[in-house]
Design a protein around this motif. Sequence first.
Motif, PDB file in Angstrom:
ATOM      1  N   UNK A 166      -1.223   7.561 -14.733  1.00 35.17           N
ATOM      2  CA  UNK A 166      -0.809   6.551 -15.771  1.00 35.17           C
ATOM      3  C   UNK A 166       0.618   6.991 -16.408  1.00 35.17           C
ATOM      4  N   UNK A 167       1.302   7.912 -15.924  1.00 36.27           N
ATOM      5  CA  UNK A 167       2.406   8.263 -16.547  1.00 36.27           C
ATOM      6  C   UNK A 167       3.688   7.381 -15.969  1.00 36.27           C
ATOM      7  N   UNK A 168       4.733   7.284 -16.555  1.00 37.25           N
ATOM      8  CA  UNK A 168       5.817   6.611 -16.176  1.00 37.25           C
ATOM      9  C   UNK A 168       6.527   7.163 -15.047  1.00 37.25           C
ATOM     10  N   UNK A 169       6.712   6.331 -14.044  1.00 36.37           N
ATOM     11  CA  UNK A 169       7.231   6.926 -12.956  1.00 36.37           C
ATOM     12  C   UNK A 169       8.723   6.167 -12.615  1.00 36.37           C
ATOM     13  N   UNK A 170       9.507   6.978 -12.351  1.00 37.58           N
ATOM     14  CA  UNK A 170      11.026   6.640 -12.345  1.00 37.58           C
ATOM     15  C   UNK A 170      11.688   7.473 -11.287  1.00 37.58           C
ATOM     16  N   UNK A 171      11.578   6.319  -9.909  1.00 36.93           N
ATOM     17  CA  UNK A 171      11.045   4.941 -10.099  1.00 36.93           C
ATOM     18  C   UNK A 171       9.508   5.052  -9.497  1.00 36.93           C
ATOM     19  N   UNK A 172       8.883   3.620  -9.472  1.00 35.65           N
ATOM     20  CA  UNK A 172       7.659   3.806  -9.137  1.00 35.65           C
ATOM     21  C   UNK A 172       7.324   3.390  -7.728  1.00 35.65           C
ATOM     22  N   UNK A 173       5.971   3.696  -7.455  1.00 30.21           N
ATOM     23  CA  UNK A 173       5.609   3.472  -5.965  1.00 30.21           C
ATOM     24  C   UNK A 173       6.047   2.086  -5.463  1.00 30.21           C
ATOM     25  N   UNK A 174       5.925   0.995  -6.133  1.00 33.15           N
ATOM     26  CA  UNK A 174       6.402  -0.234  -5.780  1.00 33.15           C
ATOM     27  C   UNK A 174       7.674  -0.128  -5.440  1.00 33.15           C
ATOM     28  N   UNK A 175       8.642   0.421  -6.099  1.00 34.44           N
ATOM     29  CA  UNK A 175      10.049   0.304  -5.796  1.00 34.44           C
ATOM     30  C   UNK A 175      10.176   1.207  -4.713  1.00 34.44           C
ATOM     31  N   UNK A 176       9.401   2.303  -4.487  1.00 34.82           N
ATOM     32  CA  UNK A 176       9.784   3.206  -3.287  1.00 34.82           C
ATOM     33  C   UNK A 176       9.075   2.036  -1.887  1.00 34.82           C
ATOM     34  N   UNK A 177       8.094   1.407  -2.034  1.00 34.35           N
ATOM     35  CA  UNK A 177       7.867   0.498  -0.945  1.00 34.35           C
ATOM     36  C   UNK A 177       8.737  -0.446  -0.519  1.00 34.35           C
ATOM     37  N   UNK A 178       9.309  -0.962  -1.728  1.00 33.73           N
ATOM     38  CA  UNK A 178      10.274  -2.178  -1.539  1.00 33.73           C
ATOM     39  C   UNK A 178      11.530  -1.679  -0.757  1.00 33.73           C
ATOM     40  N   UNK A 179      11.880  -0.535  -1.249  1.00 35.63           N
ATOM     41  CA  UNK A 179      13.118  -0.032  -0.508  1.00 35.63           C
ATOM     42  C   UNK A 179      12.940   0.389   1.097  1.00 35.63           C
ATOM     43  N   UNK A 180      11.481   0.521   1.464  1.00 37.63           N
ATOM     44  CA  UNK A 180      11.516   0.926   2.771  1.00 37.63           C
ATOM     45  C   UNK A 180      11.702  -0.424   3.665  1.00 37.63           C
ATOM     46  N   UNK A 181      11.627  -1.577   2.922  1.00 35.98           N
ATOM     47  CA  UNK A 181      11.750  -2.932   3.604  1.00 35.98           C
ATOM     48  C   UNK A 181      13.166  -3.459   3.572  1.00 35.98           C
ATOM     49  N   UNK A 182      14.272  -2.793   4.131  1.00 36.97           N
ATOM     50  CA  UNK A 182      15.586  -3.393   3.774  1.00 36.97           C
ATOM     51  C   UNK A 182      15.708  -4.842   4.293  1.00 36.97           C
TER      52      UNK A 182
END
Length: 301
Positions: free
Chosen positions: A107-123
């Motif tokens: 539940x911690x604040x992620x900077x940046x989040x898993x969703x952001x990381x996944x989105x970046x993998x799909x240029x």
Amino acid sequence: MNVLILGNGKDGTAAHLHRALSEAGATVDYLDTRFFPTKLRMCWEPSAGVGYLTLPGGRRMNLEDIHSVFWRTLGEIYVPDLEDPHQQRVAYNDGMSMLRSLIQLCPARWINSWDAYQFHKEKPRQLTRAQQLGVTIPATAIGNDPQAVIEFVQWRERVIFKPVYGGAHTQLVSPAHLEPERLNSVLSLAPVTLQEYIPGTNIRSYVIGDAVYSAEIRSPSVDFREDKEAQLIPVEVPEMIREQSVAITRAFMMEWTAIDWRLTPRGEYYFLEANPSPMFVHFENQTDYPITRDLVNLLMQ
């Protein structure tokens, strides 16, 4: 206040932020996935909705006691070599499933989040989303169809190519790259990203919350990352570009990022990409922008 850095101290950016957070009064540890599952212990109880970590040094913390996590690098887990390849795959898949789940359940604040990381993998999605926001992007083609590649290049004076996922520097397309046998062979292995070459200047904008810090990157290289002598000159970008920078950051599910633009001699800004975990220490040293201060504040809010 417990803050984790996803990565390890051998990374200069991670080590720099570790020092800054410690000086600000946070209790900082590295979440180094290379030690999982051999030395880093994890547990999650779905029925109770609780979990904990035990770090390699023996420090144990409940997930709810972690205030924030800075995403620097997600490394591979380490499963010792087993004689049975099937068991090796099972162990690796089990470890990765646990790690991916914990990242998303913590539940911690992620900077940046898993969703952001996944989105970046799909240029391709990233570029499409930027255009949907009204941001200008270069003419682009992504794929592994040799005929489509040739047609795209033929209609443009200069074209660059780079990996779809990332991991290699940008290059200009040459006639040798389009030789039929070579082109077919390469595209049978992987797709490629082609973009019209935009003459002009490289601009990098760091976005942290609503703050936007921009600098011109002066370099003769097609890809300025290859140039260790590149100069960084602070600049003020137009208000529209500041607004687009913040809009891109939010649309890409990030709280901070580095956006690369190409500025043409006519004053047009072309979006190239947005990185969810960029290096920033050299940029900060060259420009005096308070990136470290803002990141520390963001992680300790």
